[in-house]
Motif scaffolding. Structure first.
Motif, PDB file in Angstrom:
ATOM      1  N   ALA A 154       0.817  -1.215   0.000  1.00  0.00           N
ATOM      2  CA  ALA A 154       0.000   0.000   0.000  1.00  0.00           C
ATOM      3  C   ALA A 154       0.850   1.263   0.000  1.00  0.00           C
ATOM      4  O   ALA A 154       0.431   2.292  -0.546  1.00  0.00           O
ATOM      5  CB  ALA A 154      -0.937  -0.014   1.211  1.00  0.00           C
ATOM      6  N   ASP A 155       2.044   1.217   0.595  1.00  0.00           N
ATOM      7  CA  ASP A 155       2.912   2.392   0.599  1.00  0.00           C
ATOM      8  C   ASP A 155       3.273   2.816  -0.815  1.00  0.00           C
ATOM      9  O   ASP A 155       3.196   4.000  -1.166  1.00  0.00           O
ATOM     10  CB  ASP A 155       4.197   2.106   1.388  1.00  0.00           C
ATOM     11  CG  ASP A 155       3.963   2.024   2.890  1.00  0.00           C
ATOM     12  OD1 ASP A 155       2.939   2.553   3.356  1.00  0.00           O
ATOM     13  OD2 ASP A 155       4.806   1.429   3.583  1.00  0.00           O
ATOM     14  N   ALA A 156       3.680   1.853  -1.635  1.00  0.00           N
ATOM     15  CA  ALA A 156       4.061   2.170  -3.014  1.00  0.00           C
ATOM     16  C   ALA A 156       2.868   2.677  -3.807  1.00  0.00           C
ATOM     17  O   ALA A 156       2.993   3.610  -4.601  1.00  0.00           O
ATOM     18  CB  ALA A 156       4.671   0.935  -3.678  1.00  0.00           C
ATOM     19  N   ALA A 157       1.695   2.067  -3.580  1.00  0.00           N
ATOM     20  CA  ALA A 157       0.498   2.501  -4.290  1.00  0.00           C
ATOM     21  C   ALA A 157       0.125   3.930  -3.893  1.00  0.00           C
ATOM     22  O   ALA A 157      -0.229   4.752  -4.754  1.00  0.00           O
ATOM     23  CB  ALA A 157      -0.655   1.546  -3.997  1.00  0.00           C
ATOM     24  N   GLU A 158       0.208   4.227  -2.617  1.00  0.00           N
ATOM     25  CA  GLU A 158      -0.136   5.577  -2.154  1.00  0.00           C
ATOM     26  C   GLU A 158       0.827   6.607  -2.723  1.00  0.00           C
ATOM     27  O   GLU A 158       0.419   7.709  -3.119  1.00  0.00           O
ATOM     28  CB  GLU A 158      -0.123   5.633  -0.631  1.00  0.00           C
ATOM     29  CG  GLU A 158      -0.498   7.005  -0.089  1.00  0.00           C
ATOM     30  CD  GLU A 158      -0.619   7.048   1.421  1.00  0.00           C
ATOM     31  OE1 GLU A 158      -0.770   8.163   1.957  1.00  0.00           O
ATOM     32  OE2 GLU A 158      -0.554   5.976   2.062  1.00  0.00           O
ATOM     33  N   LYS A 159       2.105   6.272  -2.785  1.00  0.00           N
ATOM     34  CA  LYS A 159       3.102   7.210  -3.309  1.00  0.00           C
ATOM     35  C   LYS A 159       2.801   7.582  -4.753  1.00  0.00           C
ATOM     36  O   LYS A 159       2.933   8.737  -5.151  1.00  0.00           O
ATOM     37  CB  LYS A 159       4.495   6.589  -3.203  1.00  0.00           C
ATOM     38  CG  LYS A 159       5.621   7.507  -3.644  1.00  0.00           C
ATOM     39  CD  LYS A 159       6.976   6.865  -3.418  1.00  0.00           C
ATOM     40  CE  LYS A 159       8.107   7.792  -3.850  1.00  0.00           C
ATOM     41  NZ  LYS A 159       9.434   7.162  -3.648  1.00  0.00           N
ATOM     42  N   MET A 160       2.370   6.588  -5.556  1.00  0.00           N
ATOM     43  CA  MET A 160       2.124   6.847  -6.977  1.00  0.00           C
ATOM     44  C   MET A 160       0.723   7.357  -7.272  1.00  0.00           C
ATOM     45  O   MET A 160       0.532   8.163  -8.184  1.00  0.00           O
ATOM     46  CB  MET A 160       2.389   5.569  -7.779  1.00  0.00           C
ATOM     47  CG  MET A 160       3.859   5.214  -7.898  1.00  0.00           C
ATOM     48  SD  MET A 160       4.161   3.779  -8.976  1.00  0.00           S
ATOM     49  CE  MET A 160       3.830   2.430  -7.834  1.00  0.00           C
ATOM     50  N   LEU A 161      -0.283   6.888  -6.515  1.00  0.00           N
ATOM     51  CA  LEU A 161      -1.671   7.138  -6.898  1.00  0.00           C
ATOM     52  C   LEU A 161      -2.521   7.758  -5.792  1.00  0.00           C
ATOM     53  O   LEU A 161      -3.733   7.920  -5.962  1.00  0.00           O
ATOM     54  CB  LEU A 161      -2.322   5.827  -7.348  1.00  0.00           C
ATOM     55  CG  LEU A 161      -1.704   5.177  -8.587  1.00  0.00           C
ATOM     56  CD1 LEU A 161      -2.248   3.765  -8.768  1.00  0.00           C
ATOM     57  CD2 LEU A 161      -1.984   6.016  -9.829  1.00  0.00           C
ATOM     58  N   GLY A 162      -1.913   8.092  -4.676  1.00  0.00           N
ATOM     59  CA  GLY A 162      -2.677   8.600  -3.539  1.00  0.00           C
ATOM     60  C   GLY A 162      -3.531   9.814  -3.855  1.00  0.00           C
ATOM     61  O   GLY A 162      -4.603  10.000  -3.274  1.00  0.00           O
ATOM     62  N   GLU A 163      -3.082  10.669  -4.792  1.00  0.00           N
ATOM     63  CA  GLU A 163      -3.841  11.871  -5.128  1.00  0.00           C
ATOM     64  C   GLU A 163      -4.992  11.580  -6.086  1.00  0.00           C
ATOM     65  O   GLU A 163      -5.837  12.444  -6.316  1.00  0.00           O
ATOM     66  CB  GLU A 163      -2.905  12.913  -5.750  1.00  0.00           C
ATOM     67  CG  GLU A 163      -1.840  13.432  -4.795  1.00  0.00           C
ATOM     68  CD  GLU A 163      -0.950  14.479  -5.442  1.00  0.00           C
ATOM     69  OE1 GLU A 163      -1.146  14.749  -6.652  1.00  0.00           O
ATOM     70  OE2 GLU A 163      -0.080  15.020  -4.738  1.00  0.00           O
ATOM     71  N   ASP A 164      -5.020  10.362  -6.642  1.00  0.00           N
ATOM     72  CA  ASP A 164      -6.010  10.040  -7.667  1.00  0.00           C
ATOM     73  C   ASP A 164      -7.151   9.158  -7.172  1.00  0.00           C
ATOM     74  O   ASP A 164      -8.137   8.978  -7.884  1.00  0.00           O
ATOM     75  CB  ASP A 164      -5.329   9.322  -8.838  1.00  0.00           C
ATOM     76  CG  ASP A 164      -4.222  10.155  -9.458  1.00  0.00           C
ATOM     77  OD1 ASP A 164      -4.530  11.250  -9.965  1.00  0.00           O
ATOM     78  OD2 ASP A 164      -3.055   9.718  -9.419  1.00  0.00           O
ATOM     79  N   VAL A 165      -7.018   8.587  -5.971  1.00  0.00           N
ATOM     80  CA  VAL A 165      -8.009   7.622  -5.494  1.00  0.00           C
ATOM     81  C   VAL A 165      -8.683   8.121  -4.227  1.00  0.00           C
ATOM     82  O   VAL A 165      -8.149   8.977  -3.522  1.00  0.00           O
ATOM     83  CB  VAL A 165      -7.359   6.237  -5.245  1.00  0.00           C
ATOM     84  CG1 VAL A 165      -6.712   5.716  -6.521  1.00  0.00           C
ATOM     85  CG2 VAL A 165      -6.349   6.289  -4.116  1.00  0.00           C
ATOM     86  N   GLU A 166      -9.857   7.561  -3.950  1.00  0.00           N
ATOM     87  CA  GLU A 166     -10.585   7.923  -2.730  1.00  0.00           C
ATOM     88  C   GLU A 166     -10.198   7.035  -1.558  1.00  0.00           C
ATOM     89  O   GLU A 166     -10.185   7.481  -0.402  1.00  0.00           O
ATOM     90  CB  GLU A 166     -12.094   7.808  -2.965  1.00  0.00           C
ATOM     91  CG  GLU A 166     -12.664   8.840  -3.923  1.00  0.00           C
ATOM     92  CD  GLU A 166     -14.176   8.760  -3.994  1.00  0.00           C
ATOM     93  OE1 GLU A 166     -14.792   8.218  -3.055  1.00  0.00           O
ATOM     94  OE2 GLU A 166     -14.741   9.236  -4.997  1.00  0.00           O
ATOM     95  N   VAL A 167      -9.922   5.765  -1.857  1.00  0.00           N
ATOM     96  CA  VAL A 167      -9.684   4.776  -0.804  1.00  0.00           C
ATOM     97  C   VAL A 167      -8.499   3.908  -1.187  1.00  0.00           C
ATOM     98  O   VAL A 167      -8.337   3.540  -2.357  1.00  0.00           O
ATOM     99  CB  VAL A 167     -10.937   3.880  -0.602  1.00  0.00           C
ATOM    100  CG1 VAL A 167     -10.635   2.692   0.300  1.00  0.00           C
ATOM    101  CG2 VAL A 167     -12.092   4.694  -0.042  1.00  0.00           C
ATOM    102  N   ILE A 168      -7.680   3.581  -0.193  1.00  0.00           N
ATOM    103  CA  ILE A 168      -6.639   2.556  -0.339  1.00  0.00           C
ATOM    104  C   ILE A 168      -6.904   1.489   0.706  1.00  0.00           C
ATOM    105  O   ILE A 168      -6.974   1.787   1.906  1.00  0.00           O
ATOM    106  CB  ILE A 168      -5.223   3.121  -0.166  1.00  0.00           C
ATOM    107  CG1 ILE A 168      -4.887   4.086  -1.314  1.00  0.00           C
ATOM    108  CG2 ILE A 168      -4.183   1.997  -0.111  1.00  0.00           C
ATOM    109  CD1 ILE A 168      -3.524   4.738  -1.195  1.00  0.00           C
TER     110      ILE A 168
END
Length: 218
Positions: A154-168
């Protein structure tokens, strides 16, 4: 963006609820799978799918695969599924196998320039399948910006896409950490389009007794 842990039953249920609601509202969500983390959108919401492609920096010429919660859903999305493809489904679903099939022509969706095909997979991840049971089929691509490695946590996903998604949905490191193997089953003789977590030898071990053999795309 809100990130939800899944270490307890209560956290898991809260994460599934939040992800399902966001997806049903047309939002984008990062979800865990058995291969790598994915960015998901409602497959039947064209605006959401367009947002998914934009978040990744991809065009319509690279449509996302569709994840399903049950193997029986394949026949709702695809037609003319050959027998050898059904043998692969029986052997490897749920699991890291994506099948490129002829799309049901009656489907009211827009995944991009699919040329009449749809890529379908049933993931071997309980949390994601529970989300899929509530939302129906989801368009899901690896959680990364195009050209960067797929997120395996989830850390890597948040770094790349955190501004584009509502939920991780954070379910810890991906069990396999490697993308699915993709097989084109739109012809009488199947072709492996991408080798991933399943090897050509593993696939053909299932098919050879049936008189079928997959080849690697040139």
């Amino acid at each position: 963006m809100t990130r939800y842990p899944t270490t307890t039953d209560e956290e898991r249920e809260e994460a599934i609820d939040a992800a399902s609601l966001a997806l049903q509202r047309g939002g984008l969500v990062v979800i865990p799978t058995d291969t790598v983390y994915g960015i998901a959108a409602d497959a039947f919401d064209a605006e959401a799918v367009a947002g998914l492609l934009a978040a990744k920096g991809r065009g319509r010429q690279m449509p996302p695969p569709v994840l399903v919660s049950a193997a029986s859903t394949l026949d709702a999305l695809a037609v003319r599924v050959p027998g050898y493809a059904r043998a692969l489904v029986e052997a490897f679903w749920p699991g890291p196998l994506t099948l490129v099939c002829h799309q049901q022509p009656s489907l009211d969706w827009d995944l991009g320039e699919t040329r009449g095909t749809v890529a379908v997979r049933m993931p071997d991840h309980e949390i994601t399948r529970e989300i899929l049971e509530r939302t129906g089929p989801l368009a899901v691509s690896s959680a990364n910006k195009t050209g960067l490695p797929a997120a395996v946590d989830a850390d890597a996903a948040e770094k790349m896409l955190g501004e584009d998604v509502e939920v991780i949905v954070d379910a810890g490191p991906s069990p396999k950490g490697e993308a699915s193997t993709i097989v084109d089953v739109t012809t009488d003789a199947g072709r492996v389009l991408r080798l991933g977590a399943l090897s050509l030898e593993e696939l053909n071990a299932v098919l050879e007794p049936l008189g079928a053999v997959l080849t690697l795309e040139d």
